[in-house]
Design a protein around this motif. Structure first.
Motif, PDB file in Angstrom:
ATOM      1  N   HIS A  53       8.841   4.315  -6.704  1.00  0.00           N
ATOM      2  CA  HIS A  53       9.304   3.337  -7.682  1.00  0.00           C
ATOM      3  C   HIS A  53       8.362   2.129  -7.686  1.00  0.00           C
ATOM      4  CE1 HIS A  53      13.270   1.696  -9.585  1.00  0.00           C
ATOM      5  NE2 HIS A  53      12.216   1.346 -10.290  1.00  0.00           N
ATOM      6  N   ALA A  54       7.998   1.656  -6.499  1.00  0.00           N
ATOM      7  CA  ALA A  54       7.049   0.547  -6.377  1.00  0.00           C
ATOM      8  C   ALA A  54       5.715   0.908  -7.016  1.00  0.00           C
ATOM      9  CB  ALA A  54       6.850   0.198  -4.904  1.00  0.00           C
ATOM     10  N   TYR A  55       5.217   2.073  -6.691  1.00  0.00           N
ATOM     11  CA  TYR A  55       3.953   2.551  -7.258  1.00  0.00           C
ATOM     12  C   TYR A  55       4.012   2.559  -8.791  1.00  0.00           C
ATOM     13  CZ  TYR A  55       0.943   6.072  -9.288  1.00  0.00           C
ATOM     14  OH  TYR A  55       0.086   6.730 -10.135  1.00  0.00           O
ATOM     15  N   HIS A  58       3.693  -0.770 -10.089  1.00  0.00           N
ATOM     16  CA  HIS A  58       2.310  -1.207  -9.866  1.00  0.00           C
ATOM     17  C   HIS A  58       1.431  -0.677 -10.999  1.00  0.00           C
ATOM     18  CE1 HIS A  58      -1.266  -1.420  -6.805  1.00  0.00           C
ATOM     19  NE2 HIS A  58      -1.352  -2.351  -7.730  1.00  0.00           N
ATOM     20  N   VAL A  59       1.585   0.590 -11.329  1.00  0.00           N
ATOM     21  CA  VAL A  59       0.845   1.196 -12.443  1.00  0.00           C
ATOM     22  C   VAL A  59       1.158   0.450 -13.740  1.00  0.00           C
ATOM     23  CG1 VAL A  59       0.702   3.271 -13.898  1.00  0.00           C
ATOM     24  CG2 VAL A  59       0.661   3.486 -11.404  1.00  0.00           C
ATOM     25  N   GLU A  60       2.415   0.136 -13.922  1.00  0.00           N
ATOM     26  CA  GLU A  60       2.863  -0.556 -15.133  1.00  0.00           C
ATOM     27  C   GLU A  60       2.296  -1.970 -15.223  1.00  0.00           C
ATOM     28  OE1 GLU A  60       7.226  -1.273 -17.187  1.00  0.00           O
ATOM     29  OE2 GLU A  60       7.021  -1.571 -15.033  1.00  0.00           O
ATOM     30  N   GLY A  61       1.969  -2.545 -14.058  1.00  0.00           N
ATOM     31  CA  GLY A  61       1.432  -3.904 -14.025  1.00  0.00           C
ATOM     32  C   GLY A  61       2.483  -4.980 -13.858  1.00  0.00           C
ATOM     33  N   VAL A  62       3.715  -4.584 -13.561  1.00  0.00           N
ATOM     34  CA  VAL A  62       4.793  -5.540 -13.331  1.00  0.00           C
ATOM     35  C   VAL A  62       4.889  -5.747 -11.815  1.00  0.00           C
ATOM     36  CG1 VAL A  62       7.225  -6.089 -13.757  1.00  0.00           C
ATOM     37  CG2 VAL A  62       5.944  -4.733 -15.419  1.00  0.00           C
ATOM     38  N   LEU A  63       4.027  -6.617 -11.320  1.00  0.00           N
ATOM     39  CA  LEU A  63       3.843  -6.738  -9.875  1.00  0.00           C
ATOM     40  C   LEU A  63       5.041  -7.330  -9.154  1.00  0.00           C
ATOM     41  CD1 LEU A  63       0.074  -7.695  -9.715  1.00  0.00           C
ATOM     42  CD2 LEU A  63       1.157  -5.433  -9.676  1.00  0.00           C
ATOM     43  N   TRP A  64       5.780  -8.241  -9.774  1.00  0.00           N
ATOM     44  CA  TRP A  64       6.955  -8.794  -9.098  1.00  0.00           C
ATOM     45  C   TRP A  64       7.975  -7.684  -8.833  1.00  0.00           C
ATOM     46  CZ3 TRP A  64      11.755  -8.265 -11.167  1.00  0.00           C
ATOM     47  CH2 TRP A  64      11.852  -8.003 -12.545  1.00  0.00           C
ATOM     48  N   LYS A  76       3.807  -2.585   1.853  1.00  0.00           N
ATOM     49  CA  LYS A  76       3.166  -3.689   1.145  1.00  0.00           C
ATOM     50  C   LYS A  76       2.310  -3.097   0.033  1.00  0.00           C
ATOM     51  CE  LYS A  76       2.944  -7.019   4.898  1.00  0.00           C
ATOM     52  NZ  LYS A  76       3.941  -7.955   4.446  1.00  0.00           N
ATOM     53  N   ARG A  77       2.166  -3.855  -1.046  1.00  0.00           N
ATOM     54  CA  ARG A  77       1.324  -3.382  -2.152  1.00  0.00           C
ATOM     55  C   ARG A  77      -0.094  -3.203  -1.643  1.00  0.00           C
ATOM     56  NH1 ARG A  77      -0.513  -7.242  -6.175  1.00  0.00           N
ATOM     57  NH2 ARG A  77       1.450  -8.280  -5.738  1.00  0.00           N
ATOM     58  N   PRO A  78      -0.673  -2.011  -1.833  1.00  0.00           N
ATOM     59  CA  PRO A  78      -2.024  -1.761  -1.337  1.00  0.00           C
ATOM     60  C   PRO A  78      -3.075  -2.464  -2.189  1.00  0.00           C
ATOM     61  CG  PRO A  78      -1.244   0.145  -2.529  1.00  0.00           C
ATOM     62  CD  PRO A  78      -0.100  -0.833  -2.479  1.00  0.00           C
ATOM     63  N   LYS A  79      -4.226  -2.612  -1.626  1.00  0.00           N
ATOM     64  CA  LYS A  79      -5.357  -3.249  -2.326  1.00  0.00           C
ATOM     65  C   LYS A  79      -6.194  -2.225  -3.100  1.00  0.00           C
ATOM     66  CE  LYS A  79      -4.854  -7.318  -0.147  1.00  0.00           C
ATOM     67  NZ  LYS A  79      -3.730  -8.032  -0.643  1.00  0.00           N
ATOM     68  N   CYS A  80      -5.903  -0.955  -2.928  1.00  0.00           N
ATOM     69  CA  CYS A  80      -6.689   0.099  -3.570  1.00  0.00           C
ATOM     70  C   CYS A  80      -6.244   0.306  -5.019  1.00  0.00           C
ATOM     71  CB  CYS A  80      -6.552   1.399  -2.789  1.00  0.00           C
ATOM     72  SG  CYS A  80      -4.872   2.062  -2.734  1.00  0.00           S
TER      73      CYS A  80
END
Length: 95
Positions: A53-55, A58-64, A76-80
């Motif tokens: 779900h987080a991923y 992240h793909v969607e760009g809704v980081l919050w 934690k959100r990866p840097k890759c």
């Protein structure tokens, strides 16, 4: 199923039978079906689904929202790049 077989299944018209919801969501996302992937895991409370779900957010760009779900997954959100993240999650869930 191992990662190689899972990755090879991306060429099929349907996800393989017997996948967890988290892996099904990753399969759907890899096949351009983000909405269906999100629908597959959005009501699940387990750690693998929270990670996927987080991923997806992240793909969607809704980081919050992604960060909220990473927290629920204990990650934690990866840097890759998200493409690399997809592979890392799939490998972890298949091992």
């Amino acid at each position: 199923m191992n990662f190689k077989a899972f990755h090879a299944s991306l060429n099929q018209p349907q996800p393989p039978a017997g996948l967890s919801d988290a892996l099904t969501a990753l399969w759907l996302d890899a096949n351009g079906q983000w909405e269906e992937a999100h629908e597959c895991i959005r009501d699940n409370g387990d750690q693998p689904s929270a990670w996927v779900h987080a991923y997806l957010h992240h793909v969607e760009g809704v980081l919050w929202n992604a960060d909220y779900w990473y927290g629920r997954a204990g990650k934690k959100r990866p840097k890759c790049a998200t493409k690399e993240e997809w592979q890392q999650i799939a490998q972890a869930l298949l091992d």
